[in-house]
Design an enzyme around this catalytic site. Structure first.
Site, PDB file in Angstrom:
ATOM      1  N   LEU A  99      31.347   1.284  -7.609  1.00  0.00           N
ATOM      2  CA  LEU A  99      31.475   0.143  -8.514  1.00  0.00           C
ATOM      3  C   LEU A  99      32.608   0.386  -9.515  1.00  0.00           C
ATOM      4  O   LEU A  99      33.574  -0.357  -9.577  1.00  0.00           O
ATOM      5  CB  LEU A  99      30.140  -0.074  -9.227  1.00  0.00           C
ATOM      6  CG  LEU A  99      29.906  -1.435  -9.854  1.00  0.00           C
ATOM      7  CD1 LEU A  99      30.015  -2.554  -8.843  1.00  0.00           C
ATOM      8  CD2 LEU A  99      28.522  -1.462 -10.517  1.00  0.00           C
ATOM      9  N   HIS A 100      32.459   1.421 -10.315  1.00  0.00           N
ATOM     10  CA  HIS A 100      33.497   1.924 -11.230  1.00  0.00           C
ATOM     11  C   HIS A 100      33.917   0.996 -12.357  1.00  0.00           C
ATOM     12  O   HIS A 100      34.685   1.388 -13.226  1.00  0.00           O
ATOM     13  CB  HIS A 100      34.748   2.374 -10.466  1.00  0.00           C
ATOM     14  CG  HIS A 100      34.473   3.317  -9.336  1.00  0.00           C
ATOM     15  ND1 HIS A 100      33.463   4.246  -9.368  1.00  0.00           N
ATOM     16  CD2 HIS A 100      35.085   3.502  -8.136  1.00  0.00           C
ATOM     17  CE1 HIS A 100      33.450   4.935  -8.239  1.00  0.00           C
ATOM     18  NE2 HIS A 100      34.423   4.502  -7.470  1.00  0.00           N
ATOM     19  N   CYS A 149      37.813  14.614  -2.720  1.00  0.00           N
ATOM     20  CA  CYS A 149      38.487  13.364  -2.433  1.00  0.00           C
ATOM     21  C   CYS A 149      39.947  13.478  -2.025  1.00  0.00           C
ATOM     22  O   CYS A 149      40.840  13.009  -2.724  1.00  0.00           O
ATOM     23  CB  CYS A 149      38.378  12.446  -3.639  1.00  0.00           C
ATOM     24  SG  CYS A 149      36.788  12.527  -4.415  1.00  0.00           S
ATOM     25  N   GLU A 158      39.484  16.125   6.273  1.00  0.00           N
ATOM     26  CA  GLU A 158      38.706  17.162   5.612  1.00  0.00           C
ATOM     27  C   GLU A 158      37.245  16.771   5.510  1.00  0.00           C
ATOM     28  O   GLU A 158      36.879  15.604   5.572  1.00  0.00           O
ATOM     29  CB  GLU A 158      39.288  17.434   4.232  1.00  0.00           C
ATOM     30  CG  GLU A 158      39.417  16.187   3.388  1.00  0.00           C
ATOM     31  CD  GLU A 158      40.177  16.432   2.082  1.00  0.00           C
ATOM     32  OE1 GLU A 158      41.250  17.069   2.124  1.00  0.00           O
ATOM     33  OE2 GLU A 158      39.694  15.974   1.050  1.00  0.00           O
TER      34      GLU A 158
END
Ligand code: SAH
Length: 340
Positions: free
Chosen positions: A212-213, A330, A89
């Site tokens: 990073l998160h 996502c 996608e």
């Protein structure tokens, strides 16, 4: 047969020389394929019949099929079918500065981030450069507008498919082709350190974004298995060298997950981690998915987190939201399609 859409100018030149044609036709071919967007090489009327025939014998001109398109005001999501029946996608976003396309770099993904829909399906294979080029070309054809920005942030880890992604960048950057400026191209990685070193020497001014998160290894390892192989100390060392060497500003992506990584403590840790680095932080409101248990942080928590960074002189933005309603985030459309 290899796809013509995966060939660089120099490779077309080599082919032309081998076949005793003038090599400047390579630029012509680029212009026919990407600017005039011909659907058959027979339309390239200023190339001789013998040249057209040689090209057809040597290369495949097959494109990618758009299987489905979902559209909302500012965002369209495209589902493609590949020749081996796999699906990928791409998401097109309308910004005030132009059209930006988010493309996929792999079928599935092996990084296994616990919050990410794409990673629920293991990598099946890497995309080849032509399959990335054709995401851009086919969507430009479909929407009849110029795409000015490309982000490699769809399904897959681009640094786990390094060679083909770099080839893709060279092809879409070509001035006689899609002519997407290097500064308008962004590669996003979860932090594969050796590839960050390699990327420092890539001779195009492409932007680097790092997912990073989490501001410490304990938390990051829980969210992102890649942190076990490349802990923050190694990652930050590589990124500092990257900034030093390229003089470019880094982007850090930080998804805010309720009760997981969004407290004041984590905001302050993040400030400490990033102090003195030429970067900015993109705070991403989490897109909830039906399969995963994470929740998006509350608006007030997001605002507090933002304020702490801002007060401590970290450049920070909150990502504008696109496509929440059309499963634009996502890996969600592909995942629905394949009923994973
Ligand atoms: N593998 C690369 C690029 C693909 S993921 C990388 O990790 O950067 C692109 C971005 O989308 C990453 O920052 C990823 O962490 C984020 N992402 C994944 N799932 C998400 C979700 N449900 N909501 C918001 N962002 C998400």
């Amino acid at each position: 047969m290899e796809s013509i859409y995966g060939k660089k100018e120099i490779e077309l030149e080599q082919f032309l020389e081998k076949m005793h044609f003038p090599k400047f036709y390579a630029k012509e071919i680029f212009s026919w394929l990407y600017q005039k967007k011909i659907s058959s090489i027979q339309e390239a009327t200023n190339l001789s019949k013998t040249l057209r025939e040689s090209l057809m014998q040597e290369f495949s001109f097959e494109t990618l099929e758009i299987l489905e398109k979902q559209k909302e005001k500012e965002v369209s999501k495209y589902l493609f079918r590949l020749s081996d029946k796999e699906h990928i996608e791409a998401v097109l976003m309308r910004h005030d500065y132009g059209l930006s396309l988010c493309i996929s770099s792999q079928v599935g993904c092996n990084m296994g981030c616990s919050f990410c829909e794409s990673g629920r399906r293991k990598k099946v294979r890497n995309l080849q450069a032509f399959e990335m080029v054709l995401q851009v070309l086919q969507i430009e054809k479909e929407c009849r507008m110029r795409i000015s920005h490309v982000v490699i942030m769809g399904i897959g880890e681009p640094f786990d498919n390094y060679e083909e992604v770099m080839r893709f960048i060279e092809i879409i950057n070509h001035e006689k082709g899609l002519a997407i400026g290097a500064r308008h191209i962004t590669v996003s990685t979860c932090g594969i350190v050796p590839k960050i070193y390699e990327f420092m020497d890539f001779p195009y001014q492409v932007n680097l974004a790092v997912s990073l998160h989490a501001p410490n290894d304990t938390l990051r390892k829980k969210l992102m298995p890649v942190a076990k192989a490349y802990p923050l100390a190694l990652l930050m060392e590589a990124l500092k060298k990257y900034v030093e060497k390229t003089n470019r500003r880094l982007t850090f992506e930080y998804i805010l997950l309720e009760g997981v990584n969004d407290s004041e403590k984590e905001a302050l840790e993040l400030v400490n981690l990033l102090k003195g680095i030429n970067c900015y932080v993109n705070l991403i409101p989490y897109n909830e998915t039906t399969h995963l248990q994470y929740k998006r942080s509350k608006p007030l928590t997001i605002a507090k987190f933002y304020d702490i960074l801002k007060k401590n002189n970290i450049c920070v933005t909150i990502r504008r939201e696109f496509g929440g309603r059309i499963s634009a985030a996502c890996g969600q459309l592909r995942s629905e399609k394949e009923e994973l």
